[in-house]
Design a protein around this motif. Structure first.
Motif, PDB file in Angstrom:
ATOM      1  N   PRO A 176       0.781  -1.397   0.078  1.00  0.00           N
ATOM      2  CA  PRO A 176      -0.081   0.051  -0.078  1.00  0.00           C
ATOM      3  C   PRO A 176       0.667   1.243  -0.055  1.00  0.00           C
ATOM      4  O   PRO A 176       0.398   2.207  -0.654  1.00  0.00           O
ATOM      5  CB  PRO A 176      -0.815  -0.073   1.319  1.00  0.00           C
ATOM      6  N   GLN A 177       2.019   1.007   0.928  1.00  0.00           N
ATOM      7  CA  GLN A 177       2.723   2.552   0.875  1.00  0.00           C
ATOM      8  C   GLN A 177       3.448   2.923  -0.470  1.00  0.00           C
ATOM      9  O   GLN A 177       3.646   4.064  -0.866  1.00  0.00           O
ATOM     10  CB  GLN A 177       3.648   2.537   1.952  1.00  0.00           C
ATOM     11  N   MET A 178       3.586   1.801  -1.507  1.00  0.00           N
ATOM     12  CA  MET A 178       4.230   1.963  -2.602  1.00  0.00           C
ATOM     13  C   MET A 178       3.221   2.639  -3.392  1.00  0.00           C
ATOM     14  O   MET A 178       3.560   3.541  -4.278  1.00  0.00           O
ATOM     15  CB  MET A 178       5.023   0.783  -3.068  1.00  0.00           C
ATOM     16  N   TYR A 179       2.066   1.930  -3.523  1.00  0.00           N
ATOM     17  CA  TYR A 179       1.074   2.310  -4.563  1.00  0.00           C
ATOM     18  C   TYR A 179       0.740   3.944  -4.168  1.00  0.00           C
ATOM     19  O   TYR A 179       0.486   4.778  -5.066  1.00  0.00           O
ATOM     20  CB  TYR A 179      -0.191   1.437  -4.245  1.00  0.00           C
ATOM     21  N   GLN A 180       0.401   4.088  -2.823  1.00  0.00           N
ATOM     22  CA  GLN A 180       0.040   5.439  -2.350  1.00  0.00           C
ATOM     23  C   GLN A 180       1.434   6.589  -2.708  1.00  0.00           C
ATOM     24  O   GLN A 180       0.832   7.793  -3.127  1.00  0.00           O
ATOM     25  CB  GLN A 180      -0.215   5.650  -1.063  1.00  0.00           C
ATOM     26  N   ALA A 181       2.389   6.235  -2.360  1.00  0.00           N
ATOM     27  CA  ALA A 181       3.597   7.226  -3.065  1.00  0.00           C
ATOM     28  C   ALA A 181       3.683   7.384  -4.363  1.00  0.00           C
ATOM     29  O   ALA A 181       3.676   8.527  -4.772  1.00  0.00           O
ATOM     30  CB  ALA A 181       5.114   6.397  -2.383  1.00  0.00           C
ATOM     31  N   GLU A 182       3.618   6.441  -5.231  1.00  0.00           N
ATOM     32  CA  GLU A 182       3.460   6.687  -6.704  1.00  0.00           C
ATOM     33  C   GLU A 182       2.406   7.249  -7.231  1.00  0.00           C
ATOM     34  O   GLU A 182       2.184   8.364  -8.062  1.00  0.00           O
ATOM     35  CB  GLU A 182       3.785   5.324  -7.548  1.00  0.00           C
ATOM     36  N   LYS A 183       1.075   7.098  -6.755  1.00  0.00           N
ATOM     37  CA  LYS A 183      -0.040   7.663  -6.808  1.00  0.00           C
ATOM     38  C   LYS A 183      -0.124   9.164  -6.642  1.00  0.00           C
ATOM     39  O   LYS A 183      -0.579   9.858  -7.374  1.00  0.00           O
ATOM     40  CB  LYS A 183      -1.335   7.089  -6.243  1.00  0.00           C
ATOM     41  N   ARG A 184       0.392   9.180  -5.432  1.00  0.00           N
ATOM     42  CA  ARG A 184       0.424  10.816  -4.998  1.00  0.00           C
ATOM     43  C   ARG A 184       1.298  11.764  -5.709  1.00  0.00           C
ATOM     44  O   ARG A 184       1.151  12.929  -5.810  1.00  0.00           O
ATOM     45  CB  ARG A 184       0.613  10.734  -3.290  1.00  0.00           C
ATOM     46  N   ILE A 185       2.447  11.156  -6.020  1.00  0.00           N
ATOM     47  CA  ILE A 185       3.330  12.106  -6.780  1.00  0.00           C
ATOM     48  C   ILE A 185       2.734  12.441  -8.134  1.00  0.00           C
ATOM     49  O   ILE A 185       2.845  13.553  -8.567  1.00  0.00           O
ATOM     50  CB  ILE A 185       4.667  10.937  -7.197  1.00  0.00           C
ATOM     51  N   ALA A 186       1.950  11.460  -9.050  1.00  0.00           N
ATOM     52  CA  ALA A 186       1.412  11.713 -10.068  1.00  0.00           C
ATOM     53  C   ALA A 186       0.275  12.680  -9.870  1.00  0.00           C
ATOM     54  O   ALA A 186       0.264  13.858 -10.744  1.00  0.00           O
ATOM     55  CB  ALA A 186       0.819  10.395 -10.725  1.00  0.00           C
ATOM     56  N   GLU A 187      -0.308  12.616  -8.722  1.00  0.00           N
ATOM     57  CA  GLU A 187      -1.606  13.715  -8.502  1.00  0.00           C
ATOM     58  C   GLU A 187      -1.044  15.086  -8.182  1.00  0.00           C
ATOM     59  O   GLU A 187      -1.342  15.970  -8.830  1.00  0.00           O
ATOM     60  CB  GLU A 187      -2.214  12.970  -7.466  1.00  0.00           C
ATOM     61  N   ARG A 188       0.135  15.111  -7.571  1.00  0.00           N
ATOM     62  CA  ARG A 188       0.818  16.273  -7.177  1.00  0.00           C
ATOM     63  C   ARG A 188       1.178  17.105  -8.251  1.00  0.00           C
ATOM     64  O   ARG A 188       1.383  18.138  -8.505  1.00  0.00           O
ATOM     65  CB  ARG A 188       1.607  16.202  -6.183  1.00  0.00           C
ATOM     66  N   MET A 189       1.845  16.318  -9.181  1.00  0.00           N
ATOM     67  CA  MET A 189       2.548  16.892 -10.479  1.00  0.00           C
ATOM     68  C   MET A 189       1.498  17.138 -11.420  1.00  0.00           C
ATOM     69  O   MET A 189       1.764  18.309 -12.143  1.00  0.00           O
ATOM     70  CB  MET A 189       3.662  15.786 -11.025  1.00  0.00           C
ATOM     71  N   HIS A 190       0.318  16.357 -11.413  1.00  0.00           N
ATOM     72  CA  HIS A 190      -0.710  17.237 -12.155  1.00  0.00           C
ATOM     73  C   HIS A 190      -1.082  18.515 -11.873  1.00  0.00           C
ATOM     74  O   HIS A 190      -1.586  19.393 -12.473  1.00  0.00           O
ATOM     75  CB  HIS A 190      -1.973  16.045 -12.107  1.00  0.00           C
ATOM     76  N   VAL A 191      -1.177  18.575 -10.472  1.00  0.00           N
ATOM     77  CA  VAL A 191      -1.546  19.782  -9.861  1.00  0.00           C
ATOM     78  C   VAL A 191      -0.569  20.876 -10.285  1.00  0.00           C
ATOM     79  O   VAL A 191      -0.954  22.043 -10.587  1.00  0.00           O
ATOM     80  CB  VAL A 191      -1.830  19.960  -8.457  1.00  0.00           C
ATOM     81  N   MET A 192       0.775  20.650 -10.292  1.00  0.00           N
ATOM     82  CA  MET A 192       1.755  21.601 -10.774  1.00  0.00           C
ATOM     83  C   MET A 192       1.699  21.921 -12.146  1.00  0.00           C
ATOM     84  O   MET A 192       2.141  23.190 -12.586  1.00  0.00           O
ATOM     85  CB  MET A 192       3.170  20.864 -10.330  1.00  0.00           C
ATOM     86  N   LEU A 193       1.261  21.105 -12.664  1.00  0.00           N
ATOM     87  CA  LEU A 193       1.045  21.391 -14.292  1.00  0.00           C
ATOM     88  C   LEU A 193      -0.190  22.543 -14.456  1.00  0.00           C
ATOM     89  O   LEU A 193      -0.166  23.442 -15.200  1.00  0.00           O
ATOM     90  CB  LEU A 193       0.784  20.364 -15.287  1.00  0.00           C
ATOM     91  N   LYS A 194      -1.338  22.101 -13.559  1.00  0.00           N
ATOM     92  CA  LYS A 194      -2.489  22.917 -13.693  1.00  0.00           C
ATOM     93  C   LYS A 194      -2.188  24.448 -13.109  1.00  0.00           C
ATOM     94  O   LYS A 194      -3.018  25.310 -13.616  1.00  0.00           O
ATOM     95  CB  LYS A 194      -3.561  22.210 -12.883  1.00  0.00           C
ATOM     96  N   PHE A 195      -1.425  24.536 -12.128  1.00  0.00           N
ATOM     97  CA  PHE A 195      -1.363  25.809 -11.317  1.00  0.00           C
ATOM     98  C   PHE A 195       0.098  26.268 -11.184  1.00  0.00           C
ATOM     99  O   PHE A 195       0.846  26.160 -10.545  1.00  0.00           O
ATOM    100  CB  PHE A 195      -1.944  25.653  -9.821  1.00  0.00           C
ATOM    101  N   PRO A 196       0.323  26.827 -12.568  1.00  0.00           N
ATOM    102  CA  PRO A 196       2.029  27.107 -12.562  1.00  0.00           C
ATOM    103  C   PRO A 196       2.234  28.410 -11.781  1.00  0.00           C
ATOM    104  O   PRO A 196       1.076  28.970 -11.826  1.00  0.00           O
ATOM    105  CB  PRO A 196       2.210  27.383 -14.198  1.00  0.00           C
ATOM    106  N   PRO A 197       3.534  28.828 -11.425  1.00  0.00           N
ATOM    107  CA  PRO A 197       3.647  29.971 -10.691  1.00  0.00           C
ATOM    108  C   PRO A 197       3.386  31.086 -11.428  1.00  0.00           C
ATOM    109  O   PRO A 197       3.165  31.165 -12.998  1.00  0.00           O
ATOM    110  CB  PRO A 197       5.325  29.916 -10.413  1.00  0.00           C
TER     111      PRO A 197
END
Length: 749
Positions: free
Chosen positions: A288-309
């Motif tokens: 579970p911890q590996m799944y969550q880590a990779e899934k959360r990385i993807a989700e957070r990096m999607h957010v970084m694409l959507k909301f650039p500085p």
């Protein structure tokens, strides 16, 4: 010369009964203690593994009297049992020791005067009766009872677990994981120990299970065995495994049929002990911890694409000003990288040696500073962070230090910097990203404030990280984020044959091996015995004489493998005997057949977040944590306290003898362990390299670790095979897939 064999126990079967007057020293990690004690006949010192023993306790000790050269006569404890206080006097002595929170000598006397030999029973079972004593409120009575019960529980658990050959350190970690129910949990299911991350192998769990009076439910063994397969493969870099590979492995290890294995896997998925996810049409299993880590990385990096500085003013004029101020002319891709670093929220900057990564990085920093952005620099290892500081002229921290690592009560790593307490930064630049595993990368992303820029610098041709995952590779392969790959090798860099040959290797071309006047040398040796002898001679004699190198600090031998004549184990043995031989002035300790001696060069081989260290000239800064791949020199061995002092670059760490299994000699290390490091001179044996390690990335990584000189020793045919073999060890990970799932596609700059 003081010698101390950690595996030798005190001989003799003397017994002595005494009261603990005080704890002179205790290592909380492994339980080693030095106690002031007294018997009816004398005062004496007892030393040994006496975890959770407190002042006021009466002990029956078994062991032998020894004469320490510095501290005199001591009783070296081999085993001990506690005597539960029965008389009022014994109870007063124990309660007065300060072990029970809220009870000092005065309160202890009041309790014993009031309740006599019932004192312990009252504290444990009827704490409300304590309130008749002036100064003890109901809340304080409850706190006293809780502290007392916890002390009793910990002692009983330690005694129970030690009977199965578990060390005090392991017992403490088990108690942290399971709490007061630790003994019951182990008795019911000893296989749960092998998935706690405390070093209990599945084989040891099998041994504990066999020693129990009551048979363990076979279902526990099957479930834990399958979980152990996933846990074990984290060390091989896999964040997940195909289900169709796990099943036959489980059948072989557990000696069960495939139907039983499949049913057990289904149960683990159903109760969320495993996660099942389909990747490219193939079912994969995750912890579970590996799944969550990779899934959360993807989700957070999607957010970084959507909301650039925010964009701010135009960038080009600022870059022109930086060029003018520094007298540098950025080439096209360097300029693109600097522009992208400001305009976009994410940038991956890659390139081999001599392509101008440092110049580009300094250009990005200068541009950020012109815009008054708060910038933090970090790298995965202490050496990489130190080098980053040197080339930028700005402070760089390890990622663990940047994220302020600390630990939960169960001993698990956590970061003080996270979504609730983010980093105070407008931009974070991470070097050597190829070394960063998924859990550490998720910790970094979780700590970034919204709108913070993330610049990831690394060499995509390097080996993947030691930990699980392949972050840099997966981010680049997702094709979602701006990637600038610097490919132009600058003229001054081309003067180095190290740089020239590194690029030749990357492109599958045989490196130039016949030059004698530059910084890349090849010494042909056709058999492993002569190759090993040459490697040792280069390190101990030829290079120090020719260039003034210190064999321990300036020269590093990098080996493809640990095994064989030219492996790290054999070369370390030979080099230790020549560079740091036994001496009357040097203390040493033996563990597992290995001798660690003052002056030895050693390396930490796993993350340990409990090792204490001091930093600075006056050693005023302190902290905890030594990490996989850290290299240092043993400064001192204290046999009395069972401690080593090791100097790791800018910090001095204190090692209990119980952690010696986490150290290896480091005169020679594997190429994989050298990631993120640079050395003035590198010597690499390339003779009879086993097929699974005979590949391009490994040779390239070794070559790029050398700053001034590299010497390959061995077979030209082996060098050619490594150069031509572009096969990379397969790593199962899901980050690329998760990033690409329904992701908003960013047009690369």
């Amino acid at each position: 010369m003081q010698k101390y064999d950690y595996e030798d126990r005190a001989s003799g079967d003397e017994t002595i009964t005494g009261f603990v007057d005080g704890v002179i020293f205790r290592n909380e990690e492994n339980g080693y203690s030095v106690l002031d004690m007294r018997s009816e006949e004398e005062l004496f010192t007892a030393v040994g593994m006496l975890a959770c023993v407190d002042p006021g306790e009466e002990l029956l000790l078994s062991g032998a009297w020894v004469q320490h050269p510095t501290f005199g006569r001591q009783f070296k404890v081999q085993s001990f049992t506690r005597k539960r206080p029965k008389t009022a006097a014994d109870m007063l002595r124990y309660l007065s020791g300060g072990t029970i929170k809220g009870v000092g000598p005065v309160t202890a006397q009041k309790i014993v005067e009031r309740f006599g030999e019932e004192s312990f029973a009252v504290i444990e079972k009827e704490p409300q009766r304590l309130t008749v004593i002036r100064g003890i409120s109901p809340d304080k009575a409850r706190a006293i009872s809780e502290s007392f019960c916890k002390q009793v529980a910990v002692r009983e658990i330690m005694i129970y677990l030690e009977r199965y050959g578990l060390t005090p350190s392991e017992c403490l970690n088990i108690y942290k994981a399971f709490g007061a129910n630790a003994a019951e949990r182990v008795a019911e299911n000893p296989y749960s120990l092998c998935n706690l991350g405390i070093g209990i192998s599945f084989a040891r769990a099998d041994e504990i299970a066999a020693s129990l009076e009551t048979a363990v439910d076979p279902a526990f063994r099957m479930r834990s065995g399958i979980l152990h397969l996933l846990t074990h493969n984290l060390a091989n870099g896999h964040t997940c495994l195909p289900r169709d590979r796990v099943t036959p492995l489980a059948c072989q290890m557990l000696e069960i049929d495939s139907e039983t294995a499949e049913l057990t896997i289904d149960e683990l998925i159903e109760d969320k002990s495993l996660v099942l996810c389909e990747l490219s049409g193939r079912p994969f299993l995750f912890l579970p911890q590996m799944y969550q880590a990779e899934k959360r990385i993807a989700e957070r990096m999607h957010v970084m694409l959507k909301f650039p500085p925010p964009q701010g003013r135009p960038v080009e004029a600022d870059i022109d000003a930086i060029e003018k101020e520094s007298g540098i002319r950025f080439e096209e891709k360097q300029r693109l990288a600097i522009l992208t670093a400001v305009k976009k929220g994410v940038l991956v900057l890659t390139g081999g040696p001599g392509t101008g990564k440092t110049t580009t990085l300094n250009g990005i920093l200068s541009l950020y500073e012109k815009r008054n952005l708060r910038v933090l620099l970090a790298a995965p290892t202490g050496r990489a962070a130190k080098r980053m500081s040197e080339v930028t002229g700005r402070e760089a921290k390890t990622l663990h230090r940047l994220l302020e690592v600390n630990f939960s009560e169960s001993g698990r790593q956590k970061f003080a910097r996270n979504m609730e307490h983010p980093l105070e930064a407008d931009a974070v630049i991470v070097d050597e990203l190829s070394m960063v595993d998924v859990q550490l990368f998720w910790g970094l992303l979780d700590a970034l404030p919204l709108g913070c820029r993330l610049i990831m610098v690394g060499d995509s041709d390097q080996l993947p990280p030691v930990g699980a995952g392949n972050v840099l590779h997966d981010i680049i392969k997702s094709e979602l984020f701006p990637v600038v790959a610097l490919t132009q090798v600058f003229r001054q860099a081309m003067e180095s044959l190290i740089v020239t040959n590194a690029h030749r290797i990357v492109h599958g071309e045989l490196p130039i091996l016949d030059e004698k006047e530059r910084d890349f040398f090849f010494l042909p040796r056709e058999n492993v015995i002569s190759a090993a002898a040459t490697v040792v001679d280069l390190c101990t004699s030829r290079l120090p004489k020719a260039y003034g190198y210190d064999p321990k600090t300036d020269i590093q031998i990098l080996c493809p493998s640990r095994k064989g004549e030219t492996g790290t184990v054999n070369l370390n043995r030979a080099l230790q005997s020549l560079l740091n031989p036994p001496s009357a002035e040097k203390s040493e300790v033996t563990q597992g057949g290995r001798v660690f001696r003052e002056g030895d060069k050693v390396m930490q081989i796993k993350n340990n977040y409990d090792i204490l260290w001091l930093r600075g000239k006056e050693k005023k800064e302190s902290g905890e944590g030594v990490y996989n791949g850290d290299i240092g020199i043993i400064q001192n061995i204290n046999a009395a306290n069972k401690l080593l002092k090791i100097q790791f670059d800018d910090k001095a760490a204190l090692y209990p003898f119980d952690n010696l299994n986490e150290l290896e000699h480091a005169y020679a290390i594997t190429v994989h362990k050298s990631q993120g490091c640079e050395f003035d001179a590198v010597v690499m044996p390339v003779c009879a390299v086993v097929q699974q390690l005979c590949y391009r990335n490994l040779l390239y990584t070794a070559v790029t670790r050398a700053k001034q000189r590299i010497i390959l020793v061995g077979s030209r045919a082996t060098v050619q095979m490594m150069t031509e073999n572009d096969r990379q060890t397969r790593r199962y990970s899901a980050l690329q897939t998760f990033l690409q799932e329904e992701a908003p596609r960013e047009t690369p700059a």
